[in-house]
Design a protein around this motif. Structure first.
Motif, short mmCIF file in Angstrom:
data_model
loop_
_atom_site.label_atom_id
_atom_site.label_comp_id
_atom_site.label_asym_id
_atom_site.label_seq_id
_atom_site.Cartn_x
_atom_site.Cartn_y
_atom_site.Cartn_z
N ASP A 209 0.85 -1.18 0.00
CA ASP A 209 0.00 0.00 0.00
C ASP A 209 0.90 1.24 0.00
N GLY A 223 -5.82 6.87 4.23
CA GLY A 223 -6.27 5.49 4.27
C GLY A 223 -5.51 4.61 3.28
N ASN A 282 -5.20 -6.18 11.12
CA ASN A 282 -6.55 -5.68 10.90
C ASN A 282 -7.40 -6.92 10.65
N ARG A 284 -9.98 -7.31 8.46
CA ARG A 284 -10.78 -7.08 7.25
C ARG A 284 -9.79 -6.83 6.13
N ASP A 287 -8.11 -1.40 2.17
CA ASP A 287 -8.69 -0.61 1.10
C ASP A 287 -7.65 0.46 0.78
N PRO A 288 -6.96 0.43 -0.33
CA PRO A 288 -7.32 -0.14 -1.64
C PRO A 288 -6.72 -1.51 -1.98
N GLU A 289 -6.20 -2.29 -1.05
CA GLU A 289 -5.60 -3.58 -1.44
C GLU A 289 -6.63 -4.56 -1.99
N1 GLY Z 1 -5.00 0.39 3.11
C1 GLY Z 1 -4.81 0.18 4.47
C2 GLY Z 1 -6.01 -0.11 5.25
O1 GLY Z 1 -7.05 -0.44 4.71
O2 GLY Z 1 -5.94 -0.06 6.46
#
Ligand code: GLY
Ligand code: AMP
Length: 417
Positions: A209, A223, A282, A284, A287-289
């Motif tokens: 990311d 994010g 995390n 979940r 985002d954006p992965e």
């Molecule tokens: N892209 C990192 C996150 O969703 O935390």
């Protein structure tokens, strides 16, 4: 046809539905201004009401995208109604919801991570900071702070100020009333994602990311401004080490704790001298992965989530395409500082593009698709290698227009030298 309910409204959730839509009828709670093109958006926030909706509409599978509903127990409520739902219980979601819980868990099960202390006491934090031999020093708030609760302090003075501001409630309110102080790890970062069913797992291609707003990893944290997968930085040896030293002990440990981990385990890693260290968990997809990972799945995506939710991952073989995906986030003018005036989005023909657009911060206003959120959309390109996928992605970026569109121009630079 199967029916799937996706909880969430961002680009992550858009991409899950977009790649599931040939296998299932899709419902979103709440979805966004673009998901209604291929799915039904429903406006129910209360978890009990949503579970009733799922029962009444014979939803076969619910997939929860963001951390907030997970930490707040949506999965527990759906399970109490005998619904099939993919995601961790509130107790297991503490791996993300509390950094103190996560660090203590890592220590207890001998999973490699930065040396740290956790404390609620300013004096103790200061003593530990004084005892540290090297700077920078990392100070983290315990609770969810939307990605902003981590301070990399360049001096001991700065570290003390960060700890003291957190502990007094000044910086992050209650989320900062406990802090972690830890050593700085100097290496490169990877994100790995394991689909877990409590005992078994499927490890997806590693992603990278780009959290900072500006090219060259400058500017404030966001994010995420773009990602790509798989990254050649993750060698076969690193995958193996992560499976053996991180994922297996985590699943075993969570079983022992009485909170078996089901859902996506997102492992934020720092690789130092070829050794993986866990920076954070995390619970979940990133985002954006997620937007880059969904198109890489070469077998049934429905089965991957469904058998994950029914604790039967051992029954399936998840196949991965021999392909690279690069995603560029297009954000609105004032992101991440403040909201921006809604701006109309137009997209030229994408016929000659190898990729797709995942929509995030968008709303329909008077029938027009408007950019209304911070991160508006993600342009994802595909290719046989990172360079080709990156070129495809920027090709799509050039075909998307809205006032104030901003994006990084160097996504995937660490893999293209
Ligand atoms: N892209 C990192 C996150 O969703 O935390
Ligand atoms: P976290 O939310 O814990 O992943 O932290 C956010 C970001 O801060 C990470 O993606 C890293 O870039 C950085 N970071 C966190 N902890 C450390 C550490 N111990 N050493 C170096 N960088 C860190």
């Amino acid at each position: 046809m199967k029916k799937v309910l996706i909880v969430g409204s961002g680009g992550r959730e858009y991409s899950i539905g977009y790649f599931l839509k040939d296998e299932a009828e899709i419902f979103y709670a709440p979805g966004n201004g673009a998901t209604d093109k291929f799915a039904t958006n429903i406006d129910i926030k209360d978890f009990e009401e949503l579970a009733n909706f799922a029962k009444e509409n014979q939803i076969d599978l619910t997939i929860v995208g963001p951390e907030d509903p997970l930490v707040n127990g949506i999965v527990d409520i759906f399970k109490s109604h005998n619904l099939t739902v993919f995601g961790p219980s509130a107790a297991a979601a503490r791996l993300e919801g509390s950094k103190v819980y996560m660090k203590n868990f890592l220590k207890k099960y001998n999973i490699p991570t930065a040396k740290y202390i956790q404390t609620e006491d300013k004096k103790e934090a200061f003593e530990f900071i004084e005892s540290m031999l090297k700077t920078p020093i990392v100070v983290k708030a315990d609770g969810l702070c939307a990605g902003k609760g981590v301070i990399i302090a360049l001096s001991k003075e700065e570290a003390k100020k960060a700890a003291s501001d957190m502990l007094s409630g000044k910086s992050f309110g209650d989320a900062g009333k406990k802090v972690i102080v830890e050593e700085f790890l100097d290496g490169y970062e990877l994100s790995m994602f394991a689909i877990c069913d409590g005992k078994d797992f499927v490890l997806l291609p590693a992603a990278q990311d780009h959290k900072r707003l500006l090219d060259g990893d400058k500017g404030p944290n966001t994010g995420g401004m773009g990602a790509y997968a798989p990254t050649p930085l993750a060698t076969a040896e690193i995958y193996e080490k992560v499976k053996e030293r991180v994922i297996k002990p985590t699943l075993k440990g969570m079983q022992k704790e009485g909170n078996p981990f089901e859902g996506v385990l997102f492992i934020g890693l720092m690789i130092v001298d070829n050794e993986p260290y866990v920076l954070e968990y995390n619970v979940r997809f990133g985002d954006p992965e997620c937007e880059e990972l969904m198109p890489l799945i070469d077998s049934s995506l429905y089965d991957m989530f469904y058998y994950g939710a029914t604790k039967e991952l051992d029954k399936i073989d998840v196949k991965i395409k021999n392909l690279t995906a690069v995603g560029i986030v297009c954000a609105s003018e004032n992101y991440p500082y403040s909201s921006s005036t809604p701006a109309e989005i137009t997209v030229d023909h994408l016929n000659d593009c190898n990729g797709y657009i995942s929509y995030a911060g968008v709303k329909k206003i008077d029938g027009k698709l408007m950019a209304t959120g911070g991160r508006v959309l993600v342009c994802v390109g595909f290719g046989e290698n990172v360079r080709k996928a990156r070129d495809e992605a920027y090709n799509i970026v050039d075909k998307v227009h809205f006032k104030g569109k901003k994006y990084r121009k160097d996504i995937a630079y660490q893999a293209i030298k």
